[in-house]
Design a protein around this motif. Structure first.
Motif, PDB file in Angstrom:
ATOM      1  N   LEU A   1       1.056  -0.989   0.164  1.00 18.01           N
ATOM      2  CA  LEU A   1      -0.209  -0.297   0.226  1.00 18.01           C
ATOM      3  C   LEU A   1       1.182   0.892   0.648  1.00 18.01           C
ATOM      4  O   LEU A   1       0.166   2.221  -0.624  1.00 18.01           O
ATOM      5  CB  LEU A   1      -0.952  -0.260   1.449  1.00 18.01           C
TER       6      LEU A   1
ATOM      7  N   GLU B   1      -8.520   2.534  -8.095  1.00 15.54           N
ATOM      8  CA  GLU B   1      -8.708   1.859  -6.505  1.00 15.54           C
ATOM      9  C   GLU B   1      -8.180   0.962  -6.222  1.00 15.54           C
ATOM     10  O   GLU B   1      -7.015  -0.517  -7.024  1.00 15.54           O
ATOM     11  CB  GLU B   1     -10.503   1.352  -6.482  1.00 15.54           C
ATOM     12  N   VAL B   2      -8.198   0.275  -4.932  1.00 10.70           N
ATOM     13  CA  VAL B   2      -7.035  -0.907  -4.588  1.00 10.70           C
ATOM     14  C   VAL B   2      -7.902  -1.225  -3.621  1.00 10.70           C
ATOM     15  O   VAL B   2      -9.043  -0.813  -2.388  1.00 10.70           O
ATOM     16  CB  VAL B   2      -5.933  -0.308  -3.444  1.00 10.70           C
TER      17      VAL B   2
ATOM     18  N   VAL C   1      -9.235   2.675  -0.724  1.00  4.93           N
ATOM     19  CA  VAL C   1      -8.653   1.339  -0.805  1.00  4.93           C
ATOM     20  C   VAL C   1      -9.861   0.603  -0.344  1.00  4.93           C
ATOM     21  O   VAL C   1     -10.634   1.748   0.318  1.00  4.93           O
ATOM     22  CB  VAL C   1      -7.693   1.978  -0.186  1.00  4.93           C
TER      23      VAL C   1
ATOM     24  N   VAL D   1      -4.498  -1.385   6.576  1.00  5.40           N
ATOM     25  CA  VAL D   1      -5.636  -0.825   5.440  1.00  5.40           C
ATOM     26  C   VAL D   1      -5.746   0.185   5.757  1.00  5.40           C
ATOM     27  O   VAL D   1      -6.096   1.520   5.119  1.00  5.40           O
ATOM     28  CB  VAL D   1      -6.596  -1.965   4.726  1.00  5.40           C
TER      29      VAL D   1
END
Length: 331
Positions: A22, A34-35, A59, A50
């Motif tokens: 990340l 986007e993740v 995310v 996260v």
């Protein structure tokens, strides 16, 4: 061209690796992505990690019961919004220009699917660098994982794989296979007539396994998976896939023959010297060159033995449901 990407990452008990991934994604020079992190039944979740990146990235974090990486990637794909889906393994780190290189390739010549090679970062341990060499060198894998010289056409692998949303949906995503699910998808991409190619500059840093024992199990599984893929996709087995098994049988034969005369062991010694010299030059390290002899033999013997066992059980004995080291789902 403004392309929307969805970066999908299945995770199993790897919060530290997710942190590094990340962090690298937050530095991308191309921003329209986007993740999606999907926790696959982990006992050590990465939700807190996260959460720390929610201000730096778009995310999304999901949790589900354990099912392995293929179904977990599908789970993430069902919840994404990108024009292209990009799949990474959690033990990868991406350079700043990774997405920029992907966009550059797609603008130059659009394709339905693609993949990039992997490298070892200078921060990796010597054994990780040696493992990276053994998995990417022409002298060990034939360069089929993204090398400039290779013995077979390029098949994207899930550590760095991209596919258009429309193609992924039409192919119904990854199959529910325990091992080899990424190659299965690549084979189906080609069979369906979709365009696919290597993006040589869209590479990632890939840590892979951190010790020889884990590395052996991973590659052994890959050898077994090749037989399952052959049974599912007749015609997919190529000469390059037979080489590790031939290497195992050949080395064993030469070792036995060396009891009769020592000269029979010379080809094995020559190969070890070749690997040492090539790796030492590429890594600029005699130590990594020496370790690469070990990892190269482990890579070839693990894959070859897995292939031979699966061939015996699956083809000769016609057994179904071949199993290997089932806990090593994630590469």
């Amino acid at each position: 061209m403004d392309i929307r990407f969805s970066v999908i990452v299945p995770v199993y008990n790897r919060p530290d690796e997710v942190e590094e991934l990340l962090a690298s994604l937050s530095l991308q020079t191309y921003k329209n992505f986007e993740v999606i992190i999907v926790e696959d039944g982990s006992s050590v979740p990465c939700g807190d990690v996260v959460a720390r990146y929610e201000s730096a990235l778009e995310v999304h974090y999901f949790t589900k019961a354990n099912s392995g990486p293929g179904p977990t990637r599908n789970y993430g794909a069902e919840r994404c919004s990108g024009d292209y889906l990009l799949f990474l393994d959690s033990d990868c780190v991406v350079p700043q220009a990774w997405l920029e290189e992907v966009v550059r390739e797609l603008v130059a010549a659009p394709v339905d699917a693609f993949g990039g090679p992997d490298r070892a970062d200078k921060s990796f341990t010597d054994i990780q660098k040696a493992i990276n060499y053994s998995m990417t060198s022409f002298f060990t894998t034939g360069g089929i994982r993204g090398g400039k010289k290779r013995l077979d056409k390029f098949y994207p692998r899930s550590f760095n794989l991209g596919v258009s949303r429309s193609a992924f949906t039409a192919l119904e995503g990854f199959a529910a296979m325990r091992f080899g699910e990424d190659i299965d998808l690549s084979l189906r991409i080609y069979k369906a007539g979709y365009t696919c190619r290597l993006f040589p500059e869209a590479w990632v840093y890939h840590k892979r396994r951190t010790d020889v024992k884990k590395f052996f199990k991973q590659v052994y599984n890959s050898g077994m998976a090749r037989i399952s893929l052959w049974k599912k996709h007749p015609g997919s087995l190529k000469a390059v896939h037979l080489l590790p098994a031939a290497f195992v049988l050949g080395v064993c034969a030469l070792v036995l023959l060396s009891i009769v005369h020592y000269a029979f062991i010379f080809p094995v010694i020559f190969y070890a010297i070749l690997v040492f010299a090539d790796s030492a030059l590429k890594n600029r390290s005699l130590r990594i060159g020496l370790l690469s002899i070990i990892t190269a033999f482990v890579q070839l013997f693990a894959y070859g033995c897995g292939f031979i066992v699966a061939f015996w059980k699956g083809i000769i004995l016609k057994q179904s449901g071949l199993t290997a080291f089932e806990k090593t789902f994630y590469k």
